[in-house]
Design a protein around this motif. Structure first.
Motif, mmCIF file in Angstrom:
data_model
loop_
_atom_site.group_PDB
_atom_site.id
_atom_site.type_symbol
_atom_site.label_atom_id
_atom_site.label_comp_id
_atom_site.label_asym_id
_atom_site.label_seq_id
_atom_site.Cartn_x
_atom_site.Cartn_y
_atom_site.Cartn_z
ATOM 1 N N SER A 15 0.838 -1.198 0.000
ATOM 2 C CA SER A 15 0.000 0.000 0.000
ATOM 3 C C SER A 15 0.871 1.245 0.000
ATOM 4 C CB SER A 15 -0.918 0.012 1.234
ATOM 5 O OG SER A 15 -1.603 1.247 1.345
ATOM 6 N N PRO A 16 1.096 1.864 -1.160
ATOM 7 C CA PRO A 16 1.876 3.106 -1.198
ATOM 8 C C PRO A 16 1.289 4.198 -0.312
ATOM 9 C CG PRO A 16 1.614 2.211 -3.405
ATOM 10 C CD PRO A 16 0.717 1.405 -2.514
ATOM 11 N N ARG A 17 -0.024 4.178 -0.125
ATOM 12 C CA ARG A 17 -0.644 5.184 0.750
ATOM 13 C C ARG A 17 -0.160 5.039 2.179
ATOM 14 N NH1 ARG A 17 -7.005 4.859 -1.238
ATOM 15 N NH2 ARG A 17 -6.659 5.578 -3.386
ATOM 16 N N ALA A 18 -0.227 3.815 2.696
ATOM 17 C CA ALA A 18 0.238 3.576 4.064
ATOM 18 C C ALA A 18 1.735 3.842 4.187
ATOM 19 C CB ALA A 18 -0.079 2.143 4.483
ATOM 20 N N GLY A 19 2.504 3.424 3.178
ATOM 21 C CA GLY A 19 3.937 3.669 3.206
ATOM 22 C C GLY A 19 4.257 5.147 3.250
ATOM 23 N N GLY A 20 3.559 5.928 2.451
ATOM 24 C CA GLY A 20 3.787 7.366 2.445
ATOM 25 C C GLY A 20 3.414 8.023 3.758
ATOM 26 N N ALA A 21 2.290 7.622 4.325
ATOM 27 C CA ALA A 21 1.845 8.208 5.590
ATOM 28 C C ALA A 21 2.813 7.880 6.725
ATOM 29 C CB ALA A 21 0.442 7.712 5.926
ATOM 30 N N LEU A 22 3.264 6.630 6.789
ATOM 31 C CA LEU A 22 4.211 6.246 7.840
ATOM 32 C C LEU A 22 5.554 6.957 7.672
ATOM 33 C CD1 LEU A 22 3.401 2.440 8.009
ATOM 34 C CD2 LEU A 22 3.106 4.077 9.875
ATOM 35 N N GLY A 23 5.991 7.108 6.418
ATOM 36 C CA GLY A 23 7.229 7.841 6.165
ATOM 37 C C GLY A 23 7.125 9.289 6.621
ATOM 38 N N ALA A 24 5.958 9.902 6.410
ATOM 39 C CA ALA A 24 5.760 11.280 6.845
ATOM 40 C C ALA A 24 5.766 11.390 8.362
ATOM 41 C CB ALA A 24 4.442 11.816 6.285
ATOM 42 N N LEU A 25 5.127 10.428 9.036
ATOM 43 C CA LEU A 25 5.132 10.442 10.499
ATOM 44 C C LEU A 25 6.560 10.321 11.035
ATOM 45 C CD1 LEU A 25 2.046 8.176 11.339
ATOM 46 C CD2 LEU A 25 2.198 10.673 11.442
ATOM 47 N N GLY A 26 7.354 9.454 10.409
ATOM 48 C CA GLY A 26 8.753 9.326 10.817
ATOM 49 C C GLY A 26 9.524 10.605 10.591
ATOM 50 N N ALA A 27 9.282 11.265 9.462
ATOM 51 C CA ALA A 27 9.982 12.518 9.154
ATOM 52 C C ALA A 27 9.617 13.615 10.150
ATOM 53 C CB ALA A 27 9.655 12.961 7.737
ATOM 54 N N LEU A 28 8.379 13.592 10.646
ATOM 55 C CA LEU A 28 7.974 14.586 11.634
ATOM 56 C C LEU A 28 8.643 14.362 12.984
ATOM 57 C CD1 LEU A 28 4.152 15.157 11.069
ATOM 58 C CD2 LEU A 28 5.981 16.846 10.877
ATOM 59 N N VAL A 29 9.161 13.144 13.185
ATOM 60 C CA VAL A 29 9.839 12.844 14.437
ATOM 61 C C VAL A 29 11.334 13.118 14.337
ATOM 62 C CG1 VAL A 29 10.366 11.032 16.121
ATOM 63 C CG2 VAL A 29 8.108 11.139 15.075
ATOM 64 N N LYS A 30 11.955 12.734 13.189
ATOM 65 C CA LYS A 30 13.404 12.941 13.075
ATOM 66 C C LYS A 30 13.889 13.080 11.635
ATOM 67 C CE LYS A 30 17.152 11.861 16.200
ATOM 68 N NZ LYS A 30 17.752 10.900 17.136
ATOM 69 N N VAL A 31 13.100 13.591 10.741
ATOM 70 C CA VAL A 31 13.443 13.989 9.377
ATOM 71 C C VAL A 31 13.888 12.830 8.479
ATOM 72 C CG1 VAL A 31 14.840 15.495 7.903
ATOM 73 C CG2 VAL A 31 14.048 16.323 10.118
ATOM 74 N N TRP A 32 14.927 12.088 8.855
ATOM 75 C CA TRP A 32 15.540 11.142 7.931
ATOM 76 C C TRP A 32 14.611 10.049 7.416
ATOM 77 C CZ3 TRP A 32 15.725 5.970 8.758
ATOM 78 C CH2 TRP A 32 15.581 5.501 10.078
ATOM 79 N N PRO A 33 13.547 9.619 8.141
ATOM 80 C CA PRO A 33 12.678 8.590 7.562
ATOM 81 C C PRO A 33 12.016 8.981 6.245
ATOM 82 C CG PRO A 33 12.362 8.646 9.935
ATOM 83 C CD PRO A 33 13.225 9.832 9.577
ATOM 84 N N ALA A 34 12.051 10.274 5.905
ATOM 85 C CA ALA A 34 11.535 10.671 4.595
ATOM 86 C C ALA A 34 12.312 9.994 3.470
ATOM 87 C CB ALA A 34 11.609 12.190 4.435
ATOM 88 N N LEU A 35 13.561 9.620 3.744
ATOM 89 C CA LEU A 35 14.376 8.950 2.737
ATOM 90 C C LEU A 35 13.857 7.554 2.415
ATOM 91 C CD1 LEU A 35 17.907 9.976 4.057
ATOM 92 C CD2 LEU A 35 16.735 10.882 2.043
ATOM 93 N N ALA A 36 12.956 7.024 3.240
ATOM 94 C CA ALA A 36 12.371 5.718 2.956
ATOM 95 C C ALA A 36 11.550 5.738 1.674
ATOM 96 C CB ALA A 36 11.494 5.265 4.130
ATOM 97 N N LEU A 37 11.133 6.930 1.244
ATOM 98 C CA LEU A 37 10.313 7.048 0.038
ATOM 99 C C LEU A 37 11.150 7.264 -1.212
ATOM 100 C CD1 LEU A 37 7.504 9.379 1.461
ATOM 101 C CD2 LEU A 37 7.579 6.879 1.405
ATOM 102 N N LEU A 38 12.470 7.335 -1.056
ATOM 103 C CA LEU A 38 13.327 7.630 -2.206
ATOM 104 C C LEU A 38 13.213 6.587 -3.300
ATOM 105 C CD1 LEU A 38 15.716 9.332 -3.416
ATOM 106 C CD2 LEU A 38 17.230 7.672 -2.319
ATOM 107 N N GLY A 39 13.086 5.316 -2.933
ATOM 108 C CA GLY A 39 13.136 4.256 -3.916
ATOM 109 C C GLY A 39 11.797 3.747 -4.395
ATOM 110 N N THR A 40 10.708 4.455 -4.100
ATOM 111 C CA THR A 40 9.407 4.002 -4.603
ATOM 112 C C THR A 40 9.432 3.967 -6.124
ATOM 113 O OG1 THR A 40 8.629 6.288 -4.449
ATOM 114 C CG2 THR A 40 8.050 4.816 -2.646
#
Length: 423
Positions: free
Chosen positions: A159-184
């Motif tokens: 589910s790209p939707r769930a993946g994107g939402a979780l990545g955003a929540l991580g980025a709001l905590v410590k920025v770097w989890p936004a990089l989890a979306l780099l390879g979609t």
């Protein structure tokens, strides 16, 4: 057609390993005051610093003019969470919640590794890798941050939707989890994941801003950070002390940093290398043609490695990020990052020797301390270079074949007859 099922033996082995290692980590926490374990420095951050922030946040405001508050507003939710467990001290509740998130993450890795074409090696690496850092993972909120990035990667396959939402929540905590979306994968999966990430990020930020004052106060504190003693630049400066450099180490901005001539130049060089790393990742994204089931995982690990080794700060807890992303990669039989994961685990061992076991040697800039950090950072640098090189090669179409347009089927780790590719 019946799908093959993973036998219960490996799952039970991972479960037993988790129970044994976490019991050991809890035992280490109860003895963290021992000099060899840092004299209480590892756990002090929770019961002193986090608890102080908890008191500020409980009054409806993010810390203001606090040089140690350098985190996005989502970190406030993690700091406040222990208050939801009555009858426990703040420290006890924090450790319990961290263990719960750790268990949830392990269960997600086991579930992912039990699917056809997957394996449980990722769950084993996460379970056995964290204890290499002794009790440090239970006394930092990086387990929670890493869990969000890992769950984002694991969820995005289905589910790209769930993946994107979780990545955003991580980025709001410590920025770097936004990089989890780099390879979609390119096309609809990327548009969906990034759109949901933007929507979830804006919604959560608005919610935090509605309930707490000064949600962006962390921004003014980031620019003042210098060169931490454990970074590549800090290691170079520490070695330079033996060649006559007059600088020294000093506690500031929540870390031991180097002060003296040319420190700003080293900090600027680190920022420049980070920019180069970003450029390389953009170039990879633009030129990549072959998208396998493990590409999103491999890209996330490579990106975080590059940003870590070029950072002005390489705190010991950063190793938690790398263990987690390496574990996600190893759930797939098609990952290109197996040797990279081995280098990361070796670096974790040296990181623990450096902190907390021999941190006085590192701070003092002795030859043993310098060589220890040189070895740890050398392993991380080698891992970053190898990771990106293997990611680059894996994303090129096979020689003599044009890149097809087949995308990985959601939730599948099986390759089609032809190489998978982005459209």
């Amino acid at each position: 057609m019946n799908r093959p099922r993973v036998t219960s033996g490996p799952v039970l082995a991972v479960t037993a390993l988790w129970l044994i290692t976490r019991a050991l980590m809890l035992w280490l926490i109860t003895h963290s005051g021992a000099r060899l374990l840092g004299g209480g420095s590892v756990t002090r951050e929770v019961w002193r610093l986090y608890f102080h922030w908890y008191g500020v946040l409980a009054h409806g405001s993010f810390p203001v003019h606090d040089t140690l508050w350098q985190y996005p507003p989502g970190a406030g939710a993690v700091v406040l969470a222990p208050g939801l467990l009555p009858g426990l001290t703040y420290f006890q509740a924090f450790v319990l919640l961290t263990l719960a998130v750790d268990a949830l993450t392990t269960a997600a890795l086991v579930r992912a590794g039990s699917r056809p074409g997957r394996r449980l090696l990722g769950a084993a690496v996460w379970t056995g890798g964290l204890p290499l850092l002794l009790h440090l993972p239970l006394a930092r909120y990086d387990v929670q941050v890493t869990a969000l990035a890992m769950l984002s990667l694991l969820a995005a396959a289905r589910s790209p939707r769930a993946g994107g939402a979780l990545g955003a929540l991580g980025a709001l905590v410590k920025v770097w989890p936004a990089l989890a979306l780099l390879g979609t994968p390119r096309g609809r999966p990327t548009r969906t994941a990034w759109a949901w990430a933007a929507g979830a990020g804006v919604a959560c930020l608005a919610l935090l801003a509605a309930f707490f004052a000064h949600p962006l106060s962390f921004l003014r504190e980031q620019g003042g950070r210098g060169v931490q003693i454990e970074s590549l630049g800090g290691t170079a400066l520490n070695l330079a002390r033996h060649a006559g450099w007059p600088g020294r180490s000093r506690y500031q901005y929540g870390a031991i940093e180097m002060v003296g001539p040319h420190v700003r130049a080293v900090a600027a060089a680190s920022l420049a290398l980070t920019a180069v790393s970003f450029g390389l990742l953009v170039l990879w994204r633009v030129r990549a043609r072959h998208w396998g089931p493990a590409t999103p995982y491999d890209a996330a690990l490579s990106a975080v490695l590059l940003f870590t080794v070029t950072s002005r700060v390489i705190s010991p807890q950063y190793m938690i990020w790398l263990i987690g992303l390496a574990a996600v990669c190893l759930t797939s039989r098609h990952t290109s990052q197996r040797p990279v994961a081995a280098l990361i685990l070796a670096a974790c061992v040296l990181s623990t020797v450096a902190y907390p076991l021999c941190y006085h040697e590192v701070v003092g800039g002795t030859w043993s301390g310098c060589l220890l950090m040189l070895a740890r950072n050398g392993l991380l640098t080698a891992a970053a270079v190898l990771s990106f090189a293997r990611l680059w090669r894996a994303s090129r179409p096979p020689a003599g074949k044009s890149a097809p347009t087949t995308q990985p089927r959601a939730g599948s780790d099986r390759l089609p007859d032809r190489a998978l590719s982005a459209s």
